[in-house]
Enzyme design. Structure first.
Site, PDB file in Angstrom:
ATOM      1  N   TYR A  85      -1.384  -0.358  10.355  1.00 34.29           N
ATOM      2  CA  TYR A  85      -1.667  -0.957   9.038  1.00 34.29           C
ATOM      3  C   TYR A  85      -0.477  -0.785   8.091  1.00 34.29           C
ATOM      4  CZ  TYR A  85      -3.671  -1.337   4.349  1.00 34.29           C
ATOM      5  OH  TYR A  85      -3.890  -1.673   3.036  1.00 34.29           O
ATOM      6  N   SER A 141       0.835  -1.205   0.000  1.00 33.22           N
ATOM      7  CA  SER A 141       0.000   0.000   0.000  1.00 33.22           C
ATOM      8  C   SER A 141       0.870   1.255   0.000  1.00 33.22           C
ATOM      9  CB  SER A 141      -0.859  -0.032   1.260  1.00 33.22           C
ATOM     10  OG  SER A 141      -1.368   1.248   1.549  1.00 33.22           O
ATOM     11  N   LYS A 176       2.290  -3.627   6.368  1.00 28.30           N
ATOM     12  CA  LYS A 176       2.570  -3.801   4.937  1.00 28.30           C
ATOM     13  C   LYS A 176       4.083  -3.716   4.680  1.00 28.30           C
ATOM     14  CE  LYS A 176      -1.595  -4.354   3.424  1.00 28.30           C
ATOM     15  NZ  LYS A 176      -1.989  -5.650   2.881  1.00 28.30           N
TER      16      LYS A 176
HETATM   17  N1  LIG Z   1      -8.733  -1.146  -1.363  1.00 28.97           N
HETATM   18  C1  LIG Z   1      -7.672  -0.343  -1.433  1.00 28.97           C
HETATM   19  O1  LIG Z   1      -7.761   0.829  -1.875  1.00 28.97           O
HETATM   20  C2  LIG Z   1      -6.310  -0.856  -1.002  1.00 28.97           C
HETATM   21  C3  LIG Z   1      -5.211   0.025  -1.070  1.00 28.97           C
HETATM   22  C4  LIG Z   1      -3.965  -0.449  -0.704  1.00 28.97           C
HETATM   23  C5  LIG Z   1      -3.807  -1.771  -0.288  1.00 28.97           C
HETATM   24  N2  LIG Z   1      -4.887  -2.593  -0.223  1.00 28.97           N
HETATM   25  C6  LIG Z   1      -4.677  -3.983   0.230  1.00 28.97           C
HETATM   26  O2  LIG Z   1      -5.187  -4.851  -0.752  1.00 28.97           O
HETATM   27  C7  LIG Z   1      -5.716  -6.042  -0.161  1.00 28.97           C
HETATM   28  C8  LIG Z   1      -7.121  -6.252  -0.639  1.00 28.97           C
HETATM   29  O3  LIG Z   1      -7.903  -5.092  -0.328  1.00 28.97           O
HETATM   30  P1  LIG Z   1      -9.480  -5.092  -0.536  1.00 28.97           P
HETATM   31  O4  LIG Z   1      -9.907  -3.674  -0.592  1.00 28.97           O
HETATM   32  O5  LIG Z   1      -9.831  -6.009  -1.654  1.00 28.97           O
HETATM   33  O6  LIG Z   1      -9.931  -5.697   0.857  1.00 28.97           O
HETATM   34  P2  LIG Z   1     -11.109  -6.726   1.176  1.00 28.97           P
HETATM   35  O7  LIG Z   1     -11.369  -6.609   2.640  1.00 28.97           O
HETATM   36  O8  LIG Z   1     -12.259  -6.510   0.251  1.00 28.97           O
HETATM   37  O9  LIG Z   1     -10.449  -8.127   0.849  1.00 28.97           O
HETATM   38  C9  LIG Z   1      -9.653  -8.855   1.746  1.00 28.97           C
HETATM   39  C10 LIG Z   1     -10.079 -10.314   1.661  1.00 28.97           C
HETATM   40  O10 LIG Z   1      -9.238 -11.099   2.517  1.00 28.97           O
HETATM   41  C11 LIG Z   1     -10.027 -11.972   3.314  1.00 28.97           C
HETATM   42  N3  LIG Z   1      -9.258 -12.243   4.540  1.00 28.97           N
HETATM   43  C12 LIG Z   1      -8.881 -11.333   5.489  1.00 28.97           C
HETATM   44  N4  LIG Z   1      -8.148 -11.942   6.439  1.00 28.97           N
HETATM   45  C13 LIG Z   1      -8.069 -13.260   6.087  1.00 28.97           C
HETATM   46  C14 LIG Z   1      -7.434 -14.396   6.653  1.00 28.97           C
HETATM   47  N5  LIG Z   1      -6.753 -14.318   7.804  1.00 28.97           N
HETATM   48  N6  LIG Z   1      -7.547 -15.591   6.032  1.00 28.97           N
HETATM   49  C15 LIG Z   1      -8.237 -15.693   4.871  1.00 28.97           C
HETATM   50  N7  LIG Z   1      -8.858 -14.657   4.270  1.00 28.97           N
HETATM   51  C16 LIG Z   1      -8.766 -13.450   4.874  1.00 28.97           C
HETATM   52  C17 LIG Z   1     -11.322 -11.223   3.518  1.00 28.97           C
HETATM   53  O11 LIG Z   1     -12.412 -12.058   3.845  1.00 28.97           O
HETATM   54  C18 LIG Z   1     -11.508 -10.535   2.162  1.00 28.97           C
HETATM   55  O12 LIG Z   1     -12.183 -11.371   1.246  1.00 28.97           O
HETATM   56  C19 LIG Z   1      -5.594  -5.854   1.344  1.00 28.97           C
HETATM   57  O13 LIG Z   1      -4.429  -6.526   1.781  1.00 28.97           O
HETATM   58  C20 LIG Z   1      -5.432  -4.342   1.494  1.00 28.97           C
HETATM   59  O14 LIG Z   1      -4.696  -4.029   2.648  1.00 28.97           O
HETATM   60  C21 LIG Z   1      -6.128  -2.167  -0.569  1.00 28.97           C
END
Ligand SMILES: NC(=O)c1ccc[n+]([C@@H]2O[C@H](COP(=O)([O-])OP(=O)(O)OC[C@H]3O[C@@H](n4cnc5c(N)ncnc54)[C@H](O)[C@@H]3O)[C@@H](O)[C@H]2O)c1
Length: 341
Positions: free
Chosen positions: A148, A123, A152
């Site tokens: 957070y 991120s 990362k």
């Molecule tokens: N959305 C953004 O703008 C953004 C920006 C930077 C980084 N990220 C990173 O990208 C990744 C995905 O983001 P997102 O927005 O799709 O989030 P999200 O919450 O929609 O998806 C995360 C998924 O991981 C699953 N999960 C969480 N912990 C788990 C575990 N211990 N075991 C199995 N499954 C697990 C959840 O059920 C979910 O389906 C994350 O790691 C987030 O930190 C997202």
């Protein structure tokens, strides 16, 4: 004997989530079967449409061993994690548990299963409090402001050491702001609680809570904070390219995935209002601690190395795809309520 042919498979941890489900779809369309592992803590069962699904945790090494033995994935993608910056400061243990220790269990399990390529969701939070208004390159000093962001950055470091010790090749993708929805209307963003600007603006336009703007006195042209919004399908494409890079023998890397173009909060609201033909009700609050005035990626490295060029990330396409998805969700929830009543 008829010749049998099996498609290559990829293990996607967190494939029921927002970015993970869009990525699963793109891999499926590219002829690589996504095998999803997800505990559904924030993911959605309805988004699981493109390959085998295993409900479970990334810390369950026996399950990961079984999945790997059965499907022989060519690589893994680690989306799974907790992803609310604000919550991470109130409940850091949840973040260090899930995004560090459980994630390391996942890496150990894939290494033990013989998987040697992984793409990791990092991120722009690793950069911390950026005050200058230039676009951010990957070699900028890191200084996360939240647990957070720390998790990362820590996992990026773990991956570097796992590369030299165990031959686990990795690409860490530092996303800026994921936004928009599947261009075919099949998938979208469904977070609960929702914290992202575009869905919140759409919900406000559709009669939900007024949108809160945090800070109107930044040193930006209209006083509101500027962010780099990248369409979720473009992010998905970055993962496909990153895995191919590793499969072709490319080196481990850390890359920004962003457009290089910033939009202010007010510009986003205006785009939502134009798309919806409705006003977005607003209330104003002070700046939040640690929110930078502008966070915009320099994506030139991803373009050079992966040939990654965002295709759907104009603000208009982001907002129109998100709008279409939310109208569907809104309609579906109205129907469900009508049936329940
Ligand atoms: N959305 C953004 O703008 C953004 C920006 C930077 C980084 N990220 C990173 O990208 C990744 C995905 O983001 P997102 O927005 O799709 O989030 P999200 O919450 O929609 O998806 C995360 C998924 O991981 C699953 N999960 C969480 N912990 C788990 C575990 N211990 N075991 C199995 N499954 C697990 C959840 O059920 C979910 O389906 C994350 O790691 C987030 O930190 C997202």
């Amino acid at each position: 004997m008829p010749e049998t042919y099996s498609f290559p498979k990829v293990l996607i941890a967190g494939g029921a989530g927002y970015i993970g489900s869009h990525t699963a779809k793109l891999f499926y369309q590219a002829g690589i079967v996504p095998v999803v592992l997800d505990n559904l803590s924030t993911g959605n069962r309805a988004a699981l449409r493109f390959g085998p699904f295993y409900e479970g945790s990334i810390a369950d090494s026996r399950l990961i061993g079984r999945i790997s033995e059965q499907h022989q994935p060519i690589g893994a993608i680690l989306f799974a994690g907790a992803a609310y910056v604000g919550e991470s400061t109130e409940n850091p243990r949840k973040y260090f548990r899930n995004n560090v220790s459980d994630s390391i269990c996942f890496l150990d399990a894939i290494v033990d299963a013989g998987i040697r390529r992984v793409v990791f969701s990092s991120s722009c939070c690793v950069y911390g409090n950026v005050q200058e208004s230039i676009s951010i390159r990957e070699d900028r000093a890191t200084a996360p402001l939240s647990p957070y962001g720390e998790t990362k950055l820590f996992l990026e470091k773990v991956l570097r050491w796992y590369g030299s010790a165990y031959g686990l090749q990795s690409i860490c993708l530092r996303y800026f702001n994921a936004a928009g929805a599947d261009t075919e209307g099949e998938l979208g963003e469904l977070h609960d609680p929702e914290t992202h600007l575009i869905p919140l603006a759409i919900q406000a336009a559709l009669g939900g809570k007024p949108l809160r703007i945090f800070g109107t006195d930044y040193a930006t042209p209209d006083g509101t904070a500027i962010r780099d919004y990248t369409h979720v399908t473009d992010l998905a494409d970055g993962h496909l390219r990153a895995l191919k890079h590793l499969l072709d023998g490319g080196e481990s890397l850390t890359l920004n995935l962003g457009t290089g173009i910033g939009h202010s909060v007010r510009q986003v609201i205006r785009a939502v209002e134009q798309q919806a033909g409705l006003a977005v009700p607003i209330n104003y609050g002070p700046r939040r601690d640690g929110d930078a005035p502008a966070l915009v990626a320099d994506p030139s490295r991803a373009r050079e190395v992966l040939g990654w060029v965002p295709e759907y990330s104009s603000l208009e396409t982001i907002v129109s795809t998100a709008w279409r998805w939310y109208r569907e969700v809104d309609r579906a929830s109205h129907c469900a309520r009508a049936v329940a009543n």
